[in-house]
Motif scaffolding. Structure first.
Motif, PDB file in Angstrom:
ATOM      1  N   VAL A 172      89.324  35.225  39.422  1.00 39.92           N
ATOM      2  CA  VAL A 172      88.474  34.295  40.155  1.00 39.92           C
ATOM      3  C   VAL A 172      89.177  33.667  41.350  1.00 39.92           C
ATOM      4  CG1 VAL A 172      89.004  32.243  38.755  1.00 39.92           C
ATOM      5  CG2 VAL A 172      86.764  32.458  39.874  1.00 39.92           C
ATOM      6  N   ALA A 173      90.465  33.357  41.240  1.00 34.51           N
ATOM      7  CA  ALA A 173      91.183  32.744  42.361  1.00 34.51           C
ATOM      8  C   ALA A 173      91.262  33.706  43.546  1.00 34.51           C
ATOM      9  CB  ALA A 173      92.581  32.314  41.928  1.00 34.51           C
ATOM     10  N   ALA A 174      91.604  34.952  43.269  1.00 42.71           N
ATOM     11  CA  ALA A 174      91.701  35.957  44.337  1.00 42.71           C
ATOM     12  C   ALA A 174      90.330  36.217  44.950  1.00 42.71           C
ATOM     13  CB  ALA A 174      92.290  37.253  43.786  1.00 42.71           C
ATOM     14  N   THR A 175      89.301  36.250  44.114  1.00 40.46           N
ATOM     15  CA  THR A 175      87.938  36.483  44.609  1.00 40.46           C
ATOM     16  C   THR A 175      87.500  35.355  45.534  1.00 40.46           C
ATOM     17  OG1 THR A 175      87.251  37.804  42.702  1.00 40.46           O
ATOM     18  CG2 THR A 175      85.516  36.653  43.911  1.00 40.46           C
ATOM     19  N   LEU A 176      87.722  34.120  45.119  1.00 40.70           N
ATOM     20  CA  LEU A 176      87.328  32.985  45.954  1.00 40.70           C
ATOM     21  C   LEU A 176      88.076  32.983  47.284  1.00 40.70           C
ATOM     22  CD1 LEU A 176      87.123  30.245  43.187  1.00 40.70           C
ATOM     23  CD2 LEU A 176      85.233  30.974  44.655  1.00 40.70           C
ATOM     24  N   THR A 177      89.343  33.337  47.257  1.00 39.47           N
ATOM     25  CA  THR A 177      90.132  33.412  48.491  1.00 39.47           C
ATOM     26  C   THR A 177      89.566  34.474  49.427  1.00 39.47           C
ATOM     27  OG1 THR A 177      92.133  32.696  47.335  1.00 39.47           O
ATOM     28  CG2 THR A 177      92.435  33.831  49.436  1.00 39.47           C
ATOM     29  N   GLU A 178      89.233  35.634  48.869  1.00 41.37           N
ATOM     30  CA  GLU A 178      88.665  36.725  49.664  1.00 41.37           C
ATOM     31  C   GLU A 178      87.290  36.347  50.207  1.00 41.37           C
ATOM     32  OE1 GLU A 178      87.730  41.543  49.206  1.00 41.37           O
ATOM     33  OE2 GLU A 178      88.219  40.320  47.438  1.00 41.37           O
ATOM     34  N   PHE A 179      86.467  35.704  49.392  1.00 39.42           N
ATOM     35  CA  PHE A 179      85.134  35.308  49.819  1.00 39.42           C
ATOM     36  C   PHE A 179      85.205  34.224  50.898  1.00 39.42           C
ATOM     37  CE2 PHE A 179      81.880  36.683  46.432  1.00 39.42           C
ATOM     38  CZ  PHE A 179      82.528  37.901  46.260  1.00 39.42           C
ATOM     39  N   ALA A 180      86.152  33.301  50.755  1.00 37.59           N
ATOM     40  CA  ALA A 180      86.305  32.241  51.761  1.00 37.59           C
ATOM     41  C   ALA A 180      86.673  32.828  53.112  1.00 37.59           C
ATOM     42  CB  ALA A 180      87.363  31.238  51.305  1.00 37.59           C
ATOM     43  N   ALA A 201      85.934  35.833  54.192  1.00 43.21           N
ATOM     44  CA  ALA A 201      84.840  36.635  54.741  1.00 43.21           C
ATOM     45  C   ALA A 201      83.605  35.801  55.087  1.00 43.21           C
ATOM     46  CB  ALA A 201      84.452  37.727  53.745  1.00 43.21           C
ATOM     47  N   LEU A 202      83.309  34.798  54.277  1.00 48.95           N
ATOM     48  CA  LEU A 202      82.071  34.035  54.442  1.00 48.95           C
ATOM     49  C   LEU A 202      82.269  32.673  55.084  1.00 48.95           C
ATOM     50  CD1 LEU A 202      80.488  34.777  50.929  1.00 48.95           C
ATOM     51  CD2 LEU A 202      80.232  36.072  53.047  1.00 48.95           C
ATOM     52  N   GLY A 203      83.524  32.259  55.209  1.00 46.49           N
ATOM     53  CA  GLY A 203      83.820  30.947  55.777  1.00 46.49           C
ATOM     54  C   GLY A 203      84.249  29.979  54.690  1.00 46.49           C
ATOM     55  N   GLU A 204      85.311  29.227  54.962  1.00 49.01           N
ATOM     56  CA  GLU A 204      85.840  28.302  53.960  1.00 49.01           C
ATOM     57  C   GLU A 204      84.862  27.173  53.636  1.00 49.01           C
ATOM     58  OE1 GLU A 204      89.721  26.869  54.771  1.00 49.01           O
ATOM     59  OE2 GLU A 204      90.648  28.845  54.559  1.00 49.01           O
ATOM     60  N   ASP A 205      83.941  26.874  54.575  1.00 49.15           N
ATOM     61  CA  ASP A 205      83.001  25.780  54.365  1.00 49.15           C
ATOM     62  C   ASP A 205      81.689  26.221  53.716  1.00 49.15           C
ATOM     63  OD1 ASP A 205      84.776  23.983  55.502  1.00 49.15           O
ATOM     64  OD2 ASP A 205      83.991  24.280  57.530  1.00 49.15           O
ATOM     65  N   ARG A 206      81.562  27.513  53.404  1.00 53.88           N
ATOM     66  CA  ARG A 206      80.318  27.989  52.774  1.00 53.88           C
ATOM     67  C   ARG A 206      80.152  27.276  51.430  1.00 53.88           C
ATOM     68  NH1 ARG A 206      77.826  33.076  53.846  1.00 53.88           N
ATOM     69  NH2 ARG A 206      76.087  33.409  52.435  1.00 53.88           N
ATOM     70  N   PRO A 207      79.075  26.516  51.239  1.00 54.06           N
ATOM     71  CA  PRO A 207      78.896  25.763  49.990  1.00 54.06           C
ATOM     72  C   PRO A 207      78.828  26.693  48.776  1.00 54.06           C
ATOM     73  CG  PRO A 207      77.390  24.980  51.685  1.00 54.06           C
ATOM     74  CD  PRO A 207      77.985  26.254  52.207  1.00 54.06           C
ATOM     75  N   ALA A 208      79.469  26.270  47.701  1.00 48.73           N
ATOM     76  CA  ALA A 208      79.486  27.080  46.484  1.00 48.73           C
ATOM     77  C   ALA A 208      79.746  26.190  45.281  1.00 48.73           C
ATOM     78  CB  ALA A 208      80.550  28.175  46.588  1.00 48.73           C
ATOM     79  N   ALA A 209      79.569  26.763  44.104  1.00 50.66           N
ATOM     80  CA  ALA A 209      79.877  26.064  42.853  1.00 50.66           C
ATOM     81  C   ALA A 209      80.469  27.068  41.887  1.00 50.66           C
ATOM     82  CB  ALA A 209      78.625  25.431  42.260  1.00 50.66           C
ATOM     83  N   LEU A 210      81.466  26.630  41.141  1.00 46.12           N
ATOM     84  CA  LEU A 210      82.095  27.476  40.122  1.00 46.12           C
ATOM     85  C   LEU A 210      81.896  26.795  38.776  1.00 46.12           C
ATOM     86  CD1 LEU A 210      83.822  29.985  39.465  1.00 46.12           C
ATOM     87  CD2 LEU A 210      85.847  28.527  39.714  1.00 46.12           C
ATOM     88  N   ALA A 211      81.110  27.441  37.912  1.00 49.40           N
ATOM     89  CA  ALA A 211      80.824  26.877  36.589  1.00 49.40           C
ATOM     90  C   ALA A 211      81.627  27.644  35.542  1.00 49.40           C
ATOM     91  CB  ALA A 211      79.336  26.980  36.289  1.00 49.40           C
ATOM     92  N   GLY A 246      86.613  27.655  50.384  1.00 53.77           N
ATOM     93  CA  GLY A 246      88.046  27.431  50.571  1.00 53.77           C
ATOM     94  C   GLY A 246      88.578  26.395  49.600  1.00 53.77           C
ATOM     95  N   GLU A 247      87.821  25.332  49.408  1.00 56.84           N
ATOM     96  CA  GLU A 247      88.212  24.269  48.476  1.00 56.84           C
ATOM     97  C   GLU A 247      88.262  24.790  47.040  1.00 56.84           C
ATOM     98  OE1 GLU A 247      86.530  19.885  47.023  1.00 56.84           O
ATOM     99  OE2 GLU A 247      85.591  20.950  48.701  1.00 56.84           O
ATOM    100  N   LEU A 248      87.264  25.595  46.676  1.00 58.97           N
ATOM    101  CA  LEU A 248      87.233  26.150  45.322  1.00 58.97           C
ATOM    102  C   LEU A 248      88.362  27.145  45.114  1.00 58.97           C
ATOM    103  CD1 LEU A 248      83.407  26.732  44.687  1.00 58.97           C
ATOM    104  CD2 LEU A 248      84.821  24.746  44.137  1.00 58.97           C
ATOM    105  N   ALA A 249      88.692  27.918  46.157  1.00 56.44           N
ATOM    106  CA  ALA A 249      89.793  28.877  46.049  1.00 56.44           C
ATOM    107  C   ALA A 249      91.109  28.155  45.798  1.00 56.44           C
ATOM    108  CB  ALA A 249      89.882  29.716  47.325  1.00 56.44           C
ATOM    109  N   ALA A 250      91.316  27.044  46.502  1.00 53.12           N
ATOM    110  CA  ALA A 250      92.545  26.266  46.321  1.00 53.12           C
ATOM    111  C   ALA A 250      92.611  25.683  44.910  1.00 53.12           C
ATOM    112  CB  ALA A 250      92.614  25.153  47.359  1.00 53.12           C
ATOM    113  N   ALA A 251      91.488  25.176  44.412  1.00 46.89           N
ATOM    114  CA  ALA A 251      91.456  24.588  43.073  1.00 46.89           C
ATOM    115  C   ALA A 251      91.713  25.637  42.002  1.00 46.89           C
ATOM    116  CB  ALA A 251      90.113  23.912  42.832  1.00 46.89           C
ATOM    117  N   ALA A 252      91.107  26.812  42.151  1.00 45.60           N
ATOM    118  CA  ALA A 252      91.286  27.877  41.164  1.00 45.60           C
ATOM    119  C   ALA A 252      92.724  28.371  41.145  1.00 45.60           C
ATOM    120  CB  ALA A 252      90.333  29.031  41.464  1.00 45.60           C
ATOM    121  N   SER A 253      93.358  28.461  42.315  1.00 44.09           N
ATOM    122  CA  SER A 253      94.742  28.918  42.396  1.00 44.09           C
ATOM    123  C   SER A 253      95.697  27.894  41.800  1.00 44.09           C
ATOM    124  CB  SER A 253      95.124  29.188  43.858  1.00 44.09           C
ATOM    125  OG  SER A 253      94.328  30.212  44.404  1.00 44.09           O
ATOM    126  N   GLU A 254      95.421  26.630  42.042  1.00 47.29           N
ATOM    127  CA  GLU A 254      96.306  25.560  41.573  1.00 47.29           C
ATOM    128  C   GLU A 254      96.191  25.324  40.076  1.00 47.29           C
ATOM    129  OE1 GLU A 254      96.851  20.724  42.237  1.00 47.29           O
ATOM    130  OE2 GLU A 254      95.776  21.924  43.715  1.00 47.29           O
TER     131      GLU A 254
END
Length: 308
Positions: A189-197, A199-209, A225-233
């Motif tokens: 999930v961390a790598a996916t969110l980083t890749e999606f951020a 490609a789609l923009g770090e500010d693209r609204p999203a939610a991870l449940a 971008g924020e979710l990618a950072a949280a998932a990695s950390e």
């Protein structure tokens, strides 16, 4: 209405429910996605009265029945991605002869990213009745909790593991105006969110449940971008559902995709049957970019990828 009449009505409803439980020989039943309290009374009665239970994992089905304190005398058979094509014919034939067949996955609704689709397809083709006992769904649960638009959405299954398939998905999501729901492994999930951020923009609204309906249920909301950072950390664990806002929901502050990215969207539309010029106009209008620029970029990309 007096109390006696009301009691009689309740008894009548219960009798009707019992008599119609197996009006249809094949029933797909949703199972809890985490909280056993979400098991319906109908699911319990189906488990208790089925003659055959086709389960994604027979051990999980047995554990569910025990946890729900349901005694079942059904014959349990496996129905998973590796045997569904062959087993569907067998199960449909048994249903045609009058067998009561219950279909369950490990969690949630069968056929939604789980076995069941081929069985339903086979039953329909054979004229054998099939119905659903609805219940918990990770897709709609995550969508409802996301805080993102729910009036129009797409479920895209699991994020593809192959790079080429992910590239096609991202090309589609760049211009997708509907909210998109995806499943992902906690290990990726961390790598996916980083890749999606990226490609789609770090500010693209999203939610991870994660861990929906369970004790440690959590929903993270923010830009990709924020979710990618949280998932990695945090090295998040548990079942994951990713919900991504449509392109139009990004607002004025969202970055316009690059021409190569827009060209990918156009070529994806072309692969789906849209004419190149039409696709360029549609994508250009959606992102306020001249259609001629996108058309030229798509032509250049096509020439570059053409085998020599």
């Amino acid at each position: 209405m007096d109390s006696d009449a009301a009691d009689g009505s309740d008894d009548s409803l219960e009798a009707t429910a019992a008599s119609t439980l197996w009006d249809t020989p094949i029933v797909l039943a949703a199972t809890p996605i985490g909280n056993l309290g979400d098991a319906t009374d109908r699911l319990k009665r189906l488990l208790a009265s089925a003659e055959i239970i086709a389960a994604e994992d027979t051990r999980t089905a047995r554990h569910l029945a025990r946890a729900l304190q349901v005694s079942t005398h059904a014959r349990l058979v496996s129905l998973h991605e590796h045997n569904e094509a062959s087993r569907a014919e067998e199960l449909v034939a048994q249903a045609a002869e009058g067998a009561r067949i219950l279909v369950v996955s490990d969690a949630g609704m069968p056929s939604v990213s789980d076995p069941g689709f081929r069985l339903v397809e086979t039953a329909i083709a054979a004229g054998v009745g099939v119905t659903v006992a609805p219940g918990a769904s990770a897709v709609t649960t995550a969508l409802a909790l996301s805080g993102l638009p729910t009036d129009r959405f797409t479920f895209a299954g699991f994020v593809p593991r192959k790079a080429g398939e992910r590239k096609k998905l991202l090309a589609r999501l760049i211009g997708e105006e509907w909210t998109t729901v995806l499943f992902e492994s906690p290990h990726r999930v961390a790598a996916t969110l980083t890749e999606f951020a990226a490609a789609l923009g770090e500010d693209r609204p999203a939610a991870l449940a994660r861990e929906l309906t369970k004790r440690y249920e959590e929903v993270l909301r923010g830009g990709l971008g924020e979710l990618a950072a949280a998932a990695s950390e945090r090295h998040l664990r548990g079942e994951m559902v990713l919900v991504i806002a449509g392109a139009a929901a990004g607002g004025a502050g969202s970055e316009t995709p690059s021409l190569p990215e827009l060209a990918d969207v156009v070529l994806q539309k072309v692969d789906e049957g849209t004419k190149l010029k039409t696709a360029a106009k549609e994508v250009g209008a959606a992102h306020s970019v001249p259609a001629s620029d996108i058309y030229d970029a798509a032509l250049a990309r096509r020439r570059a990828e053409k085998p020599r």
